[in-house]
Design an enzyme around this catalytic site. Structure first.
Site, PDB file in Angstrom:
ATOM      1  N   LYS A 102      37.057  45.785  45.829  1.00  0.00           N
ATOM      2  CA  LYS A 102      36.593  44.581  45.131  1.00  0.00           C
ATOM      3  C   LYS A 102      36.026  43.622  46.165  1.00  0.00           C
ATOM      4  O   LYS A 102      36.613  43.454  47.240  1.00  0.00           O
ATOM      5  CB  LYS A 102      37.735  43.917  44.351  1.00  0.00           C
ATOM      6  CG  LYS A 102      37.307  42.622  43.669  1.00  0.00           C
ATOM      7  CD  LYS A 102      38.278  42.183  42.588  1.00  0.00           C
ATOM      8  CE  LYS A 102      39.536  41.511  43.072  1.00  0.00           C
ATOM      9  NZ  LYS A 102      39.328  40.282  43.878  1.00  0.00           N
ATOM     10  N   GLU A 152      34.279  39.690  46.618  1.00  0.00           N
ATOM     11  CA  GLU A 152      34.032  38.380  45.999  1.00  0.00           C
ATOM     12  C   GLU A 152      32.593  37.922  46.255  1.00  0.00           C
ATOM     13  O   GLU A 152      32.037  38.163  47.328  1.00  0.00           O
ATOM     14  CB  GLU A 152      34.994  37.336  46.584  1.00  0.00           C
ATOM     15  CG  GLU A 152      36.424  37.546  46.146  1.00  0.00           C
ATOM     16  CD  GLU A 152      37.344  36.396  46.548  1.00  0.00           C
ATOM     17  OE1 GLU A 152      36.850  35.334  47.001  1.00  0.00           O
ATOM     18  OE2 GLU A 152      38.571  36.573  46.415  1.00  0.00           O
ATOM     19  N   ASP A 169      43.813  40.543  47.833  1.00  0.00           N
ATOM     20  CA  ASP A 169      44.059  39.839  49.098  1.00  0.00           C
ATOM     21  C   ASP A 169      45.020  38.666  48.883  1.00  0.00           C
ATOM     22  O   ASP A 169      45.433  38.007  49.834  1.00  0.00           O
ATOM     23  CB  ASP A 169      42.754  39.408  49.778  1.00  0.00           C
ATOM     24  CG  ASP A 169      41.875  38.543  48.897  1.00  0.00           C
ATOM     25  OD1 ASP A 169      42.279  38.234  47.760  1.00  0.00           O
ATOM     26  OD2 ASP A 169      40.775  38.160  49.363  1.00  0.00           O
ATOM     27  N   SER A 170      45.421  38.447  47.614  1.00  0.00           N
ATOM     28  CA  SER A 170      46.504  37.503  47.330  1.00  0.00           C
ATOM     29  C   SER A 170      47.785  37.949  48.030  1.00  0.00           C
ATOM     30  O   SER A 170      48.727  37.167  48.162  1.00  0.00           O
ATOM     31  CB  SER A 170      46.741  37.382  45.817  1.00  0.00           C
ATOM     32  OG  SER A 170      46.907  38.661  45.233  1.00  0.00           O
ATOM     33  N   GLU A 207      37.178  34.834  37.295  1.00  0.00           N
ATOM     34  CA  GLU A 207      38.403  34.048  37.509  1.00  0.00           C
ATOM     35  C   GLU A 207      38.159  32.572  37.203  1.00  0.00           C
ATOM     36  O   GLU A 207      37.241  31.937  37.758  1.00  0.00           O
ATOM     37  CB  GLU A 207      38.881  34.223  38.964  1.00  0.00           C
ATOM     38  CG  GLU A 207      40.155  33.427  39.246  1.00  0.00           C
ATOM     39  CD  GLU A 207      40.901  33.881  40.491  1.00  0.00           C
ATOM     40  OE1 GLU A 207      40.522  34.888  41.109  1.00  0.00           O
ATOM     41  OE2 GLU A 207      41.888  33.205  40.833  1.00  0.00           O
ATOM     42  N   ASP A 264      40.968  44.815  47.619  1.00  0.00           N
ATOM     43  CA  ASP A 264      40.042  43.760  48.049  1.00  0.00           C
ATOM     44  C   ASP A 264      39.518  43.993  49.461  1.00  0.00           C
ATOM     45  O   ASP A 264      40.298  44.337  50.365  1.00  0.00           O
ATOM     46  CB  ASP A 264      40.768  42.399  48.055  1.00  0.00           C
ATOM     47  CG  ASP A 264      40.570  41.632  46.765  1.00  0.00           C
ATOM     48  OD1 ASP A 264      39.471  41.710  46.185  1.00  0.00           O
ATOM     49  OD2 ASP A 264      41.525  40.961  46.329  1.00  0.00           O
TER      50      ASP A 264
HETATM   51  O1  KIV Z   1      43.652  38.841  45.133  1.00  0.00           O
HETATM   52  C1  KIV Z   1      43.929  38.912  43.919  1.00  0.00           C
HETATM   53  O2  KIV Z   1      45.101  39.051  43.532  1.00  0.00           O
HETATM   54  C2  KIV Z   1      42.842  38.831  42.956  1.00  0.00           C
HETATM   55  C3  KIV Z   1      43.165  38.810  41.498  1.00  0.00           C
HETATM   56  C4  KIV Z   1      44.027  37.713  41.096  1.00  0.00           C
HETATM   57  C5  KIV Z   1      41.957  38.909  40.657  1.00  0.00           C
HETATM   58  O3  KIV Z   1      41.714  38.798  43.351  1.00  0.00           O
END
Ligand code: KIV
Length: 270
Positions: free
Chosen positions: A111, A113, A43-44, A180, A82
């Site tokens: 993924k 969190e 989600d970055s 992280e 994510d």
């Molecule tokens: O969103 C993301 O890029 C991440 C990674 C940096 C682990 O969660």
């Protein structure tokens, strides 16, 4: 890597796992030709590709669109996406709708969190057949609660809580856990306590594998150089040099040349 079960095999064989993020088809094609084991549509993407100030701005629609693009370039390589904030906190059904959309876009796993408050949702997604990767430590979706991007679990009680959360997530059925920005000693302890592999980012060398944002590791994320980051290429400089030469050649009248131009009835380009 093609399956979630490969992650445990890599840990059992003491084989470090490499992961990188990816948001689009053209870089997915490059990743598909690299030895990197698995890919994350993080989600970055909301920050790196869309310019938002935090990952809180990611939506299921955004994640699904980028997942589909990455899948088209990545071939069969294992792909994790994510679940964006706060879909997994809305309850099992809304979370499943997000998982459904992302799975149909081409993700092999999701993924999520955090742990406490949505462990049942994690277990339900796993039981439904979708592998789940966990994420503890500096969970960027909680940046507003943390008050910034800083190293987590430095204090003893926070470290104990993180270790317990890791165990709870493993019991809920996750196949791997991102750690992280936590102290390297704690990451080593979590890795030793779990059956499943840990994937570190800013968490030292004793994790079962590492993950970095593609633009960060290639030196393309201007001005972003946190302590944990090593740039394995100077991508931004390379791009700037390419753009400078393009601009120069056009302005000097050297591009396009006769060989790079078409003429009547004849295709010059192969
Ligand atoms: O969103 C993301 O890029 C991440 C990674 C940096 C682990 O969660």
């Amino acid at each position: 890597m093609k399956r979630a079960t490969d992650f445990s095999r890599f840990k059992a064989e003491n084989n470090p796992i490499t992961m990188a993020t990816c948001y689009d088809a053209w870089s997915a094609r490059i990743l598909a030709e690299s030895p990197v084991d698995a890919v994350l549509v993080g989600d970055s993407v909301a920050m790196v590709a869309h310019g938002y100030p935090s990952t809180v701005h990611a939506t299921t629609e955004m994640m699904a669109t980028h997942t589909a693009a990455v899948r088209r370039g990545l071939g069969e390589r294992f792909l994790v996406t994510d679940i964006p904030f706060p879909e997994h906190r809305k309850g099992v059904l809304p979370a499943m709708e997000s998982v459904d959309r992302i799975a149909k876009a081409g993700a092999d796993a999701v993924k999520i969190e955090g742990a406490r408050g949505h462990l049942e949702t994690v277990a339900h997604i796993v039981e439904s057949g979708m592998p789940v990767m966990g994420h503890l430590g500096l969970t960027p979706q909680s940046v507003n609660q943390f008050g910034g991007y800083r190293v987590q679990a430095r204090r003893q009680e926070e470290a104990e809580r993180l270790l317990e959360d890791a165990r709870l997530l493993q019991d809920a059925g996750i196949f791997a856990l991102v750690l992280e920005c936590i102290p390297a000693e704690l990451a080593a302890e979590v890795t030793a306590h779990l059956r499943i592999p840990t994937i570190g980012i800013g968490s030292g060398v004793h994790c079962s594998g590492q993950i970095l944002v593609l633009q960060d590791l290639l030196g393309m994320n201007l001005g972003f150089r946190p302590k944990f980051l090593r740039c394995f290429a100077e991508g931004a400089d390379m791009m700037k040099e390419g753009l400078r030469r393009y601009d120069e050649e056009v302005k000097a009248g050297n591009y396009p040349s006769a060989e790079e131009s078409f003429s009547h009835g004849k295709t010059v380009r192969h």
